[in-house]
Write a protein that holds these residues in place. Structure first.
Motif: not given
Length: 179
Positions: A77-96
């Motif tokens: 999987r190609w995975c992308m993670s991010w973080f912001n200045e408000f303590g937020g975060y995220g993760n996207t996983q491309w699967t197919s």
């Protein structure tokens, strides 16, 4: 469905992109994405066997969010993670991926938390590669509705790397002058 490969991401997304963001069909804003290093022969998370992740790999946009991307060999999987200045975060996983009407379509899922105190939300994501200089990214969820980003390449990866090198050289020169 075709097996997802890191080569697709490394070969296509490098460079600068101008994206037009809409939510439920209503224009929100434009954003510039710069993807200089993460899509080279190295990756920032889970490099493929035999590769090392270089320092500072990642990409950024004009919202000042920091992103890290890479290939997870163990789950392909190609995975992308991010973080912001408000303590937020995220993760996207491309699967197919698959070919639909002559276009490459990439499928995945996303979990995000806008700020530290929020509960995480889950989304379905897909990316249609329209041609070598255009893609359309869609994120859909109960909470968010449909958010789409239609993007066009405004700078190749080589040009972006050249500009970044010039900027680094100018900073180095300025630092030397101050000594």
């Amino acid at each position: 469905m075709a097996v997802l490969t890191a080569r697709l991401f490394r070969g296509y997304f490098g460079g600068s992109w101008l994206g037009r963001i809409t939510k439920n069909g209503e224009f929100q804003r434009e954003v510039v994405f710069n993807w200089p290093v993460a899509f080279d022969v190295h990756s920032a998370i889970g490099p493929e066997e035999g590769l090392k992740a270089p320092p500072g790999s990642g990409f950024y946009d004009d919202t000042r969010k920091v992103y890290i991307a890479g290939w997870h060999q163990d789950v392909k999987r190609w995975c992308m993670s991010w973080f912001n200045e408000f303590g937020g975060y995220g993760n996207t996983q491309w699967t197919s991926q698959e070919r639909v009407n002559g276009k490459t379509v990439i499928y995945g899922f996303c979990t995000e938390c806008k700020q530290e105190s929020d509960d995480p939300t889950n989304h379905i994501v897909l990316c249609e590669i329209l041609d070598k200089d255009h893609f359309k990214y869609s994120i859909r969820s109960f909470r968010k509705g449909l958010v789409e980003i239609e993007a066009r390449r405004i700078r190749t990866a080589e040009r972006l790397k050249s500009l970044m090198k010039q900027q680094d050289d100018a900073i180095e020169l300025f630092t030397d002058i101050l000594k």
